[in-house]
Write a protein that holds these residues in place. Sequence first.
Motif, PDB file in Angstrom:
ATOM      1  N   ILE A 499       0.863  -1.180   0.000  1.00  0.00           N
ATOM      2  CA  ILE A 499       0.000   0.000   0.000  1.00  0.00           C
ATOM      3  C   ILE A 499       0.902   1.235   0.000  1.00  0.00           C
ATOM      4  O   ILE A 499       1.870   1.302   0.766  1.00  0.00           O
ATOM      5  CB  ILE A 499      -0.907   0.020   1.243  1.00  0.00           C
ATOM      6  N   VAL A 501       1.268   5.408   0.369  1.00  0.00           N
ATOM      7  CA  VAL A 501       0.772   6.746   0.690  1.00  0.00           C
ATOM      8  C   VAL A 501       1.728   7.713   0.010  1.00  0.00           C
ATOM      9  O   VAL A 501       2.856   7.911   0.472  1.00  0.00           O
ATOM     10  CB  VAL A 501       0.721   6.982   2.208  1.00  0.00           C
ATOM     11  N   VAL A 523      -3.123   5.018  -1.854  1.00  0.00           N
ATOM     12  CA  VAL A 523      -4.149   5.546  -0.957  1.00  0.00           C
ATOM     13  C   VAL A 523      -4.638   6.890  -1.490  1.00  0.00           C
ATOM     14  O   VAL A 523      -3.844   7.725  -1.953  1.00  0.00           O
ATOM     15  CB  VAL A 523      -3.588   5.716   0.468  1.00  0.00           C
ATOM     16  N   LEU A 531      -4.858  12.686   4.624  1.00  0.00           N
ATOM     17  CA  LEU A 531      -5.060  11.273   4.357  1.00  0.00           C
ATOM     18  C   LEU A 531      -6.547  10.906   4.396  1.00  0.00           C
ATOM     19  O   LEU A 531      -7.284  11.342   5.286  1.00  0.00           O
ATOM     20  CB  LEU A 531      -4.301  10.455   5.417  1.00  0.00           C
ATOM     21  N   ILE A 533      -8.573   8.418   5.597  1.00  0.00           N
ATOM     22  CA  ILE A 533      -8.401   7.322   6.545  1.00  0.00           C
ATOM     23  C   ILE A 533      -9.239   6.107   6.164  1.00  0.00           C
ATOM     24  O   ILE A 533      -8.773   4.960   6.216  1.00  0.00           O
ATOM     25  CB  ILE A 533      -8.747   7.801   7.968  1.00  0.00           C
ATOM     26  N   ASN A 535     -10.258   5.161   3.252  1.00  0.00           N
ATOM     27  CA  ASN A 535      -9.694   4.498   2.083  1.00  0.00           C
ATOM     28  C   ASN A 535      -8.480   3.647   2.465  1.00  0.00           C
ATOM     29  O   ASN A 535      -8.313   2.524   1.972  1.00  0.00           O
ATOM     30  CB  ASN A 535      -9.303   5.545   1.035  1.00  0.00           C
ATOM     31  N   LEU A 536      -7.623   4.181   3.349  1.00  0.00           N
ATOM     32  CA  LEU A 536      -6.455   3.429   3.801  1.00  0.00           C
ATOM     33  C   LEU A 536      -6.878   2.130   4.488  1.00  0.00           C
ATOM     34  O   LEU A 536      -6.350   1.052   4.187  1.00  0.00           O
ATOM     35  CB  LEU A 536      -5.600   4.283   4.742  1.00  0.00           C
ATOM     36  N   LYS A 537      -7.843   2.219   5.392  1.00  0.00           N
ATOM     37  CA  LYS A 537      -8.294   1.038   6.126  1.00  0.00           C
ATOM     38  C   LYS A 537      -8.883  -0.014   5.187  1.00  0.00           C
ATOM     39  O   LYS A 537      -8.738  -1.220   5.413  1.00  0.00           O
ATOM     40  CB  LYS A 537      -9.328   1.437   7.171  1.00  0.00           C
ATOM     41  N   ASN A 546       1.028  -6.507   5.522  1.00  0.00           N
ATOM     42  CA  ASN A 546       0.647  -5.273   4.837  1.00  0.00           C
ATOM     43  C   ASN A 546       1.798  -4.268   4.941  1.00  0.00           C
ATOM     44  O   ASN A 546       2.076  -3.737   6.023  1.00  0.00           O
ATOM     45  CB  ASN A 546      -0.624  -4.682   5.463  1.00  0.00           C
ATOM     46  N   VAL A 548       3.122  -0.723   4.244  1.00  0.00           N
ATOM     47  CA  VAL A 548       2.618   0.613   3.922  1.00  0.00           C
ATOM     48  C   VAL A 548       3.805   1.507   3.587  1.00  0.00           C
ATOM     49  O   VAL A 548       4.594   1.885   4.463  1.00  0.00           O
ATOM     50  CB  VAL A 548       1.808   1.208   5.091  1.00  0.00           C
ATOM     51  N   LEU A 550       5.387   4.814   2.877  1.00  0.00           N
ATOM     52  CA  LEU A 550       5.093   6.217   3.167  1.00  0.00           C
ATOM     53  C   LEU A 550       6.074   7.090   2.395  1.00  0.00           C
ATOM     54  O   LEU A 550       7.259   7.186   2.747  1.00  0.00           O
ATOM     55  CB  LEU A 550       5.202   6.464   4.676  1.00  0.00           C
ATOM     56  N   THR A 561      -0.833   9.106   8.993  1.00  0.00           N
ATOM     57  CA  THR A 561      -0.705   7.728   8.507  1.00  0.00           C
ATOM     58  C   THR A 561      -0.272   6.781   9.621  1.00  0.00           C
ATOM     59  O   THR A 561      -0.854   5.698   9.802  1.00  0.00           O
ATOM     60  CB  THR A 561       0.307   7.660   7.352  1.00  0.00           C
TER      61      THR A 561
END
Length: 699
Positions: A499, A501, A523, A531, A533, A535-537, A546, A548, A550, A561
């Motif tokens: 994922i 960001v 994201v 952010l 939030i 959508n991230l979840k 997972n 992430v 950044l 984030t």
Amino acid sequence: MKHRFLLSILVLCVNTSIVFAQDKNYTRHTVAKGESVLQIATKYNVTPYDIYQLNPDAQKGIQENDLILIPASAIKKSENVAEKERPKVSTNRTHITKPKETLYSISRDYNINVEELKSLNASILTNGLKIGQAIKIPDSKIEGDPKKSSETIAKAPEESIVKVVETKTASSPVLSNSDKENTVFHVVEPKETKFGIAKKYGMTVQELEQRNPQIVTNLPVGFKLLISGVAKNPDASKVVIERPIVEKPKPVTTEIVKDEIVETKTVRTLTKNGYANYEVKSGDTMYSLTQYFKVTEEELIQLNPTLKDGVKSGMILKVPGKGTIKTDADQSTLVKVASKTVVPNTTRKSLVLLLPFNAAKIQSDTLKTMDVRLKKDAFLNMTLDFYSGALMAIDSAKTLGLNVDVKIFDSEESKVSSNVENIIKNNNIQEADAVVGPFYQQYIEKTAELLSEKNVPVISPLSKEIGKSSPNLFQAMPPSDFGKTAMFTYMMSKNGNIIVVSDPKRVYNKDFISKNYPAAKFVTLLDNGALDIANLKSLFVKGVQNYVVLDSERTGLILGTTNVLLNELANFQIQLVIIEPNETLDFEEVSMKRLTILKLLYPSLTRENNSIEATHFEKKYKDLNKVFPSQYAVRGFDVTFDTLMRITQNASFVSAADQIKSEQIESKFEYVKKGTEGYINKGVYILEYQDDLSVKQVN
């Protein structure tokens, strides 16, 4: 304002009057038109230094009608001398120092040694030699001016000349008091410079080079410098060591598996006593180690006391047998630890280093300008640090008995010019087995081009640029994109859910990820840049890791984030990732605690190495240089030692690059083809923050 100005003048006048009234030992002189300090000093039989002591402002220049103070005692002395006949030979003569004069040049003119001159003038030389100082000259049997004396001495028999023995240490010249010959030699010690030697003997670098023309372009360790006098033996100043060379090498042995496939074992470097260093792999046990290396558990623990706490992945063990740089099982040539066929490398190899010392600029520096240069010239400091690390690599090669000659040249690099072409043309570099340097990418490419006919490998030690390709060019510094590639390769190898960001300003990185890793999920950000939030979840997946990524330096986006990630740790397997250095993470706003909880992953060209070898290197470096090694010193060691190990294999450098991966103190070397021409190092570490604030290598 006018009142203040007048008051200042009044105070100045009062103070001046007090000085004249209180001390009758001074007289006043009004400067005539065209008069100089030297003329005034000569008139009153004093030195310019005496005048400068009483009139500091005179050092900036004097003008007509200026008032100069003259010591009255000197006036009387002048009058007395005028009345009496001067003796032909004085007990202690006086010499007025002139511009560009040194203690060495003065001692040479008066046929005395520097130490004798220093001892007689110790009180006035505490702050160094200054223009206009009155220097006492010891009694001499030869009358007349200094130049005449020098000419007479040159014709004198050997018995009347002072003998000087060779220096034994780098710290102080050893001088003899016997009266036989006026010849001074100095043997160059490691780390000495022309500037330092010239300063020690009270001479200039130019004078030193005039007496020793062989050192104009290089100052080899062991060179016998002529300081003063005339060497009887024309070979007295012969170079003992032409360049930094590994002396009397013993052939290095490389074990090659010819008839069987052996388990992958990581062997680092040979030690002098025949032991090798082995890096423990996942799955290794005490039993498997004892069986593989044919030793008992007690013997293995005796060699490695840390094994008492158990076998741990990543440990570096001292084991019996001989080996070389590590290899992988999927490569065609495997390195062996067990005692099998030993094929010695008996061919003498040659390594050339092209480093930008720019010595011509340094030699013209005074002590003051040199100090300023060392404080402000980052490029020079980087070069000197790299060189100091390279010297330790050469010393290590010597300890291992590698059969190698090493020559070091000043590439004289700047952004607009270099001396690379002349060095290659005049020094037979085409016969070298490898060349490390220069530093600038354009000169690296030029060097590779000039040496391409003989296919001499040219290793670029510091440049991250991906410029013009050449079949014999090896980029030892991985480009920045290789770090990103290594990070995504690692995440994909773990079958992770990636994922991202991404900050809108990071257009290049977003395009890079989209093009090369289409499975990555981006994201959504809100219109205000915050952010999304929810959508991230929604992008998290259960049962897998997972990751992430950044990709932002905005504090607000980073905090937003990481807050979400911390809250979701109870529900998902989550790990924070960055793909390039991020300075915002170093600020207090982003606490280290949240980064360790999220086990931050990041790519790095270097690693933290706490092994026995790394600790030994650091300690030895500090003992030699009185400081801990900088990143460039370590880089100098790593690149040079890796190159030395590759050229001493029973294969070409290209073959070694294709087949062998190595790890040195901080760096990994894993060369891969760059398209159809040349090689690039893809040796990148993936590092992970631990709960105890340490960093662990995970790839």
